[in-house]
Design a protein around this motif. Structure first.
Motif, PDB file in Angstrom:
ATOM      1  N   GLN A  49       0.829  -1.205   0.000  1.00  0.00           N
ATOM      2  CA  GLN A  49       0.000   0.000   0.000  1.00  0.00           C
ATOM      3  C   GLN A  49       0.866   1.258   0.000  1.00  0.00           C
ATOM      4  OE1 GLN A  49      -3.297   0.105  -0.403  1.00  0.00           O
ATOM      5  NE2 GLN A  49      -3.173   2.311  -0.451  1.00  0.00           N
ATOM      6  N   LYS A  52       2.156   2.567  -3.220  1.00  0.00           N
ATOM      7  CA  LYS A  52       1.202   3.354  -4.004  1.00  0.00           C
ATOM      8  C   LYS A  52       1.017   4.761  -3.444  1.00  0.00           C
ATOM      9  CE  LYS A  52      -1.426  -0.840  -4.912  1.00  0.00           C
ATOM     10  NZ  LYS A  52      -2.637  -1.563  -4.541  1.00  0.00           N
ATOM     11  N   THR A  53       0.943   4.859  -2.117  1.00  0.00           N
ATOM     12  CA  THR A  53       0.570   6.139  -1.496  1.00  0.00           C
ATOM     13  C   THR A  53       1.743   6.942  -0.968  1.00  0.00           C
ATOM     14  OG1 THR A  53       0.285   5.159   0.705  1.00  0.00           O
ATOM     15  CG2 THR A  53      -1.643   5.183  -0.762  1.00  0.00           C
ATOM     16  N   THR A  71      -1.131   4.368   7.399  1.00  0.00           N
ATOM     17  CA  THR A  71      -0.480   3.114   7.008  1.00  0.00           C
ATOM     18  C   THR A  71       1.016   3.168   7.321  1.00  0.00           C
ATOM     19  OG1 THR A  71      -2.078   2.887   5.230  1.00  0.00           O
ATOM     20  CG2 THR A  71      -0.136   1.507   5.091  1.00  0.00           C
TER      21      THR A  71
END
Length: 108
Positions: A49, A52-53, A71
Motif C-alpha cells: 500500500q 502506491k501512497t 499506514t
C-alpha cells in the motif's frame, strides 16, 4: 505474493532456524515466532500500500503542508515490534550456541 504465503514462509523459516534448539526453549518461543511471522505478513501488505501512497501526503498546491499516512505509522510500529521480537529470538539462539560450545569444551 499473498499475505498468507508471506506468513507461511516466515513461519517456516523461523521454525527451521530453531529446529536445533533445545525443545523446551523452542516451546518457549513459539508465540514469538508466530508473532514475528504475523508482523512480517502484515508489513508485506502495508508495504504494498505504501508503494502506491507513500508515507506522507503532500498537499498538491502547498508542499509545505504535509500529513503522515496512517499506514506509514502502523508500518513503523510493526517494524519496531518485529525488530524487538527478532532480537529476542536471536538472543535465545546465541545462548543455545554458547551452551553447545560449553558441552564440547568438556572433551578437550
Amino acid at each position: 505474493m499473498e499475505k498468507n504465503e508471506v506468513l507461511q514462509q516466515e513461519r517456516t523459516k523461523l521454525y527451521e532456524i530453531f529446529a536445533d534448539v533445545d525443545p523446551s526453549k523452542s516451546r518457549l518461543v513459539e508465540g514469538l515466532i508466530e508473532d514475528a511471522a504475523f508482523l512480517r505478513a502484515e508489513n508485506h501488505v502495508l508495504r504494498q500500500q505504501l508503494a502506491k501512497t507513500g508515507m506522507v501526503k503532500i498537499h498538491p498546491t502547498n508542499p509545505d503542508l504535509q500529513k503522515p499516512v496512517e499506514t506509514g505509522k502502523q508500518y513503523l510500529k510493526n517494524i519496531n515490534s518485529y525488530s524487538v521480537i527478532i532480537k529476542t529470538l536471536n538472543g535465545i539462539l546465541a545462548k543455545n550456541v554458547i551452551e553447545d560450545d560449553d558441552d564440547l569444551s568438556e572433551f578437550e
